[in-house]
Design an enzyme around this catalytic site. Structure first.
Site: not given
Ligand code: HEM
Length: 292
Positions: A48, A52, A192
């Site tokens: 992440r 970002h 998820w």
């Molecule tokens: C429409 C696009 C996206 C939205 C709205 C979105 C939103 C989010 C949100 C709200 C979280 C939770 C963060 C937290 O509370 O710790 C998250 C986690 C995460 N996102 Fe996304 N994301 C998007 C696209 C992506 C993309 C493109 C990637 C990587 C290629 C990605 C990888 C991840 C990963 C690996 C986590 C887990 C982080 C953790 O476990 O600490 N996301 N995302």
């Protein structure tokens, strides 16, 4: 008058060996697992961070992206979307201490690659060449997607600005097979998939295979699977199933894991390279997973 004294070359002045990036990769791999953190792995939060740091690129303004590692500075570190990413940056400083020559942008994107590969995902090609910039290089807030937006158009607006198409958007979202949402970071809650530390195509199979209902809770609108109530989807994730063009790719990736791995590897390399000017002959690395 010219000196005739022999020139003594101090050993310390000899040109340095180029960094062995496989060694850096291995050092990152060694700090991914930790049974006391979250689901037992820093991989998801490393990925992440890499996303970002890169996803702020704007194809028209031609700024943002992974080049200057501007999330080191207060303004970008404080953007709402980046809440919690200090955990990843801090842990990766252990590797920075071991290899001080690496730039932060190279370190963070390499950590993204290591996370994907060490958790069982595809080999992702990677090049070095990001430099550490100044606070003045920081992108404005608002370039990353808003998870609460249920419309495909919002995701398109955001990802088209980085230079991605619909297929690439859906492929990238497959990263949500990994990790979870944290109430104290994004406000959302839960994983998820049932295997948040293994990179698979489960984001798509779960999205299509389960009945998703709005969760009744004291928090932002999100969805839970009706049966077990243990998995979640964001409004922005649900848009991938609702929108016709996005859904087409969700169906393809749910059926064909190899195709997903192949397309994800390409799209995520492109993501991590946004905004970077590489040398013409920059070496393309493919790292060996430590558990291979
Ligand atoms: C429409 C696009 C996206 C939205 C709205 C979105 C939103 C989010 C949100 C709200 C979280 C939770 C963060 C937290 O509370 O710790 C998250 C986690 C995460 N996102 Fe996304 N994301 C998007 C696209 C992506 C993309 C493109 C990637 C990587 C290629 C990605 C990888 C991840 C990963 C690996 C986590 C887990 C982080 C953790 O476990 O600490 N996301 N995302």
């Amino acid at each position: 008058m010219e000196s005739t004294l022999p020139v003594v070359v101090d050993a310390a002045e000899k040109p340095k060996e180029p960094l062995d990036y496989q060694k850096v990769y291995n050092a990152i791999a060694a700090i991914i697992e930790d049974e006391n953190y979250d689901d037992g792995s820093y991989g998801p939060v490393f990925l992440r961070l890499a996303w970002h740091a890169s996803g702020t690129y704007d194809i028209n303004a031609k700024d943002g992206g992974s080049n200057f590692a501007t999330m080191r500075f207060k303004p970008e570190a404080g953007h709402g979307a980046n809440a919690g990413l200090g955990i990843a940056r801090e842990r990766l400083n252990r590797v920075k201490d071991q290899f001080p020559e690496i730039s932060y942008g190279d370190l963070w994107t390499l950590a993204g690659v290591a996370a994907i590969q060490e958790l069982g995902g595809p080999i992702v090609k990677w090049r070095a060449g990001r430099i550490d910039g100044e606070e003045s290089h920081s992108p404005p807030d608002g370039r990353l997607p808003d998870a609460a937006r249920p419309d495909g158009q919002h995701s398109r607006d955001i990802f088209y600005k980085m230079g991605f198409n619909d297929q690439e958007i859906v492929a990238l979202l497959g990263a949500h097979a990994l990790g979870r949402c944290h109430k104290d970071r994004s406000g959302f809650d839960g994983p998820w998939t049932a295997s948040p530390t293994v990179f698979t195509n489960a984001f798509y199979t779960e999205l299509l295979g389960r009945k998703w209902v709005e969760r009744k809770w004291n928090g932002p609108k999100q969805f839970e699977d009706k049966e077990s109530k243990s998995l979640m989807m964001l409004p922005a994730d649900m848009a991938m199933a609702k929108d016709k063009e996005f859904r087409k790719w969700v169906e393809i990736y749910a059926k064909d894991s190899d195709k997903f791995f192949e397309d994800f590897a390409k799209a995520v390399q492109k993501l991590f390279e946004l905004g970077v000017k590489f040398e013409d002959n920059a070496k393309v690395y493919e790292f060996k997973p430590t558990n291979a």
